[in-house]
Design an enzyme around this catalytic site. Structure first.
Site, PDB file in Angstrom:
ATOM      1  N   CYS B  88      -2.035  -0.221   5.666  1.00 42.40           N
ATOM      2  CA  CYS B  88      -2.737  -1.597   5.868  1.00 42.40           C
ATOM      3  C   CYS B  88      -3.758  -1.262   6.598  1.00 42.40           C
ATOM      4  CB  CYS B  88      -2.088  -2.045   7.591  1.00 42.40           C
ATOM      5  SG  CYS B  88      -0.807  -2.177   6.418  1.00 42.40           S
ATOM      6  N   HIS B 344      -1.350 -11.358   6.208  1.00 38.12           N
ATOM      7  CA  HIS B 344      -1.930  -9.299   5.988  1.00 38.12           C
ATOM      8  C   HIS B 344      -2.002  -9.440   4.314  1.00 38.12           C
ATOM      9  CE1 HIS B 344      -2.835  -5.300   6.516  1.00 38.12           C
ATOM     10  NE2 HIS B 344      -1.513  -5.295   6.581  1.00 38.12           N
TER      11      HIS B 344
END
Lengths: 489, 401
Positions: B88, B344
């Site tokens: 991420c 996200h």
């Protein structure tokens, strides 16, 4: 030299499907099933098969025996996960036995269990080292079939050989008769059955007595001296009828575990024998007979050694580790008897690289980690560099088996997002008391299990993933509460 | 410790696509949307860009491998383009590549762009995927929420904070972020929620309910960086410069060694310590004016506020419930709505956070503009799982601050 049983073990899966729930689903179609709606049957979890159950029974059996002494591993089943890959070999691998070993599968008959034990005893008589014999069954049954009610899943294991036997073999006899009461042909998932009354009158009550009578006359043991008579058939009263016919005391007829377990197929004569040994006394004579294209009969005499056998869970211990399952739909789903919408997440390819598996076989199948010979830190998986930040030594890892070690829960969750055949998926960080940890799948978490940080866990050998595209399945170890008292009713 | 990159690199321009379920746009369309804004903001021509870094996480769900998709989408003139993937933190890693290139003198002007299309899977949540052929043999069947959820059980056991208090504080985090996101036209989720709604939402991975989890979106963000000198020569003033960029990766201690208790992020603490040092920050609670942290789940933000040394260990509940991190609190956290409301899109998130810092420090954040312009801000990404991850931290601020 006398030969016999050195140790025994058993395993019954935790969930017990309530037969009344099966009847509730199907009596509209066949009201006759209501007659079978009593009690409960053992129901394997989605990640259990005959191999994993055999492994659990074998672990129970081998409790404090030296695994290095085992010279052969035999397994009997009619529900092997692999048609061509030796299933006994997977059992041996999971038990972390050395490779200098004979492995063999016994199959294709409800008599495979007893035949396997008889064969193991014969081989052991020849002077080999102890032989581990396991029998396990997870029978596929059609929805609304009587077998769905009367069957159960389970396993038994015996260590047989010479020396300090807890039960000596007095003799065995086999009658081979191609009496086809049921069959399962090539590529078929389910049994095809003939009429029960014919099976009883012409099968059980004629073929079995010839085997037992021959055995008794060969061994010179009188029928009235049989202390325990194990006959695995589910049909009510058959064992009693046989006893009466043969002159075996009625009180010697062993419980066929129909009320709380079900008939575990070809493993059931072995499950009953294992169960009988639990409460046996020196001098007891245990007769075990089976039925399947003939009959095997084996007669054992319990010795003084039974008193010094270490405690084990056994069939009774696992029967007590119980969760009453009232959701028959779960059984249908676990056995693919209903076309369940599993969602797109379930489509993930579970292909296993066979090279990858072989290279990592010790890690996945035997749960062998490493221990640094320099700083003593244990770690999983094993790697060529020590995980201890203050050490980091290279090439110092020695094999360190984790499978039999107890761990504690460090953190956990119940996950409803990830695909699991039995949601929610429970998993968490477990930490082994003597070092090492793993983010581990949990298994056999019943709705009443109250998982807590710090809770002790033990490992169980289970199916990690099914690759339905290729018919493969991979195994790994999962954590389950070590204390069976965490299980609710 | 090396001297670091403080004030060696300035942000020349930034762009950010609208985040959301962009059913009708390919990744390339989102990339162009972010790039066009960034290039116009920078006030330069494409030909001035010396090199580019491309961040994307789950490339098999959209553009495929390599940096070629970025080069082709933007028709870059055969300059060096590199694709980075680091869980991420992929977007922040693209930014780090560009910043380091400028700081080293190898490039005058560099571009970082991140993108992700997550909404082509047919279901909500992150794509279910394999973890590598060996890992698949033994890793737990873990999802992102299930992995992060475990922080709660370990934290609660360690600090004796009761589960209800934690759940309420986690709910406050999500409510606060939705309040902020409602004011942001580029956010995916713009609805306000309340604590009861969060507390009573369906369970995803205990104790995380639906509203403890961030959204799942498509999006892209872009940054163009250069040296402060070049920025000024191009007519820029009131520069926003990079104060620190730090990354910490797990080495197996959390996953395999019993010295970690599961209640915090080892990597965040390591990266934060180094970043504060690099930026010359000694009292973060007094010196940082704005946070964008990796709120993939409410519990992640909760624990992170301690790992960044803002809330005292074991005391996050009080700061959160006191409104310390609210938009009008002492140090706002996720003033743009955070991952919670932006979702996200993995490669874009880190750059999207820096974009908000950049806007706030220039007074360009519209309805959600902090009254007093932030001076020093920190962004934080956490990729992977609490027990094995990468943590990326970026500190940006006004030049001279």
């Amino acid at each position: 030299m006398e030969v016999g049983i050195l140790a025994y073990g058993g395993y019954i899966p935790q969930s017990r499907l309530q037969r009344s729930e099966i009847a509730k689903a199907h009596s509209w179609f066949n009201p006759g099933l209501n007659g079978l709606a009593k009690g409960e049957r053992a129901m394997a979890n989605w990640d259990e098969d005959s191999v994993t159950m055999a492994v659990e029974a074998a672990r129970d059996c081998l409790a404090d025996s030296d695994r290095n002494d085992v010279s052969a591993v035999y397994m009997a089943s009619t529900s092997f996960p692999f048609m061509d890959r030796q299933n006994a070999g997977i059992v041996a691998d999971a038990l972390n036995l050395n490779s200098s070993l004979q492995t063999l599968d016994f199959a294709s008959s409800q008599r495979a269990g007893s035949a396997g034990l008889a064969t193991a005893l014969q081989v052991a008589k020849g002077g080999s080292g102890p032989i581990l014999f396991t029998a396990a069954e997870k029978r596929q049954t059609k929805a609304a079939s009587p077998l769905e009610f009367t069957s159960g899943d389970g396993a038994a294991a015996f260590l047989v050989g010479q020396g300090k036997v807890i039960a000596r073999l007095l003799g065995s006899h086999t009658e081979a008769v191609d009496f086809v009461d049921h069959f399962r042909g090539e590529g078929e998932a389910y049994d095809y059955n003939w009429e029960e009354r014919w099976i009883r009158d012409e099968g059980y009550l004629k073929i079995v007595p010839s085997a037992i009578s021959a055995l008794l006359s060969e061994t010179g043991v009188k029928a009235e001296d049989v202390t325990t008579f194990c006959f695995p058939v589910a049909a009510r009263g058959v064992a009693g009828m046989l006893a009466k016919k043969l002159g075996i005391p009625e009180s010697s007829v062993a419980d066929n575990l129909q009320a709380n377990c079900g008939e575990t197929g070809t493993a059931h004569s072995m499950v009953m024998l294992s169960h009988a040994l639990e409460n046996s006394k020196p001098g007891d004579k245990i007769l075990v007979a089976s039925f399947g294209q003939g009959s095997d009969a084996l007669l054992f005499e319990v010795t003084e050694e039974i008193k010094s056998l270490s405690p084990r869970k056994g069939v009774s211990g696992y029967l007590a580790r119980r969760y009453a399952e009232t959701n028959y739909n779960k059984f249908l789903a676990f056995h693919d008897l209903v076309n369940l919408e599993r969602g797109i997440r379930a489509e993930t390819d579970k292909k296993t690289g066979l090279t990858t598996l072989y290279r990592n076989k010790g890690m996945t199948q035997a749960m062998i980690g490493g221990q640094c010979s320099q700083c003593g830190t244990a770690q999983f998986p094993k790697s060529n560099m020590c995980v201890n930040e203050n050490c980091g030594a290279i090439g110092t890892q020695e094999d360190y088996p984790f499978a039999e070690r107890i761990s504690k829960v460090n953190s956990f969750t119940a996950d409803r997002l990830t695909y699991s055949p039995d949601p929610p998926a429970y998993y968490g960080m477990i930490q082994f008391e003597e070092g090492g940890r793993l983010m581990s799948d949990f298994t056999d978490i019943s709705p009443e299990t109250d998982i807590k940080v710090g809770m002790p866990m033990r490992m169980m050998f289970r199916v990690k993933d099914y690759d339905n595209k290729r018919g493969f399945r991979r195994y790994f170890w999962k954590a389950t509460p070590a204390d069976a008292s965490n299980k609710g009713e | 410790m090396a001297a670091g990159i403080k004030d060696k690199v300035a942000i020349l321009g930034m762009g950010c696509s609208r985040f959301g379920e962009r059913w009708n746009d390919n990744a390339e369309d989102l990339m162009i949307e972010a790039y066009v804004e960034a290039l116009a903001d920078a006030g330069i021509e494409k030909s001035s860009i010396d090199a580019a870094w491309f961040g994307t996480g789950i490339e098999e769900e959209h553009v495929g491998k390599s940096a070629v998709p970025l080069s082709m989408a933007l028709r870059l003139p055969n300059i060096p383009v590199t694709r980075v993937e680091n869980y991420c933190a992929s977007g922040s890693e693209a930014f780090r590549g560009a910043v380091y290139a400028v700081a080293s003198g190898a490039c005058d002007i560099a571009l970082a762009l991140g993108v992700e299309k997550l909404k082509d899977t047919g279901y909500g949540g992150l794509p279910q995927r394999n973890r590598g052929s060996v890992n698949d043999l033994f890793w737990a069947n873990a999802s992102a929420p299930g992995s992060f959820a475990q922080l709660a059980s370990a934290y609660s056991a360690k600090h004796g904070v009761n589960k209800d208090d934690m759940k309420r504080a986690m709910a406050h985090i999500s409510v606060k972020s939705h309040d902020n996101g409602s004011k942001n036209p580029k956010a995916h989720l713009r609805n306000k929620i309340n604590e009861d709604k969060v507390m009573n939402a369906p369970m995803i991975a205990e104790p995380l309910g639906l509203f403890d989890c961030c959204g799942v979106s498509d999006g892209s963000a872009c940054a163009i960086v250069t040296t402060p000198e070049i920025a000024k020569s191009l007519g820029k003033s009131d520069l926003i410069t990079v104060k620190a960029m730090q990354l910490a990766a797990s080495n197996g201690r959390e996953a395999q060694h019993n010295s970690w208790d599961g209640s915090h992020f080892v990597t965040t603490r390591a990266a934060a310590n180094r970043a504060y040092k690099e930026a010359g920050i000694t009292k973060p609670r007094d010196q940082i004016s704005l946070f964008e942290v990796h709120d993939c789940f409410s519990i992640t933000e909760f624990v992170t506020m301690e790992d960044l040394f803002i809330s005292e260990e074991g005391n996050a509940v009080n700061d959160i419930m006191d409104g310390f991190y609210d938009a009008d609190g002492k140090i706002p956290c996720q003033i743009d709505g955070g991952l919670k409301c932006f979702g996200h899109p993995i490669g874009a998130s880190g750059l999207r956070m820096i974009y908000e810092m950049y806007l706030q420090m220039q007074g360009r954040a519209g309805d959600r503009q902090r009254k007093e312009e932030p001076v020093v801000g920190m962004t934080h990404n956490l990729g992977g799982f609490p027990h094995q991850n990468v943590c990326s931290i970026t500190i940006v601020g006004k030049e001279g601050a």
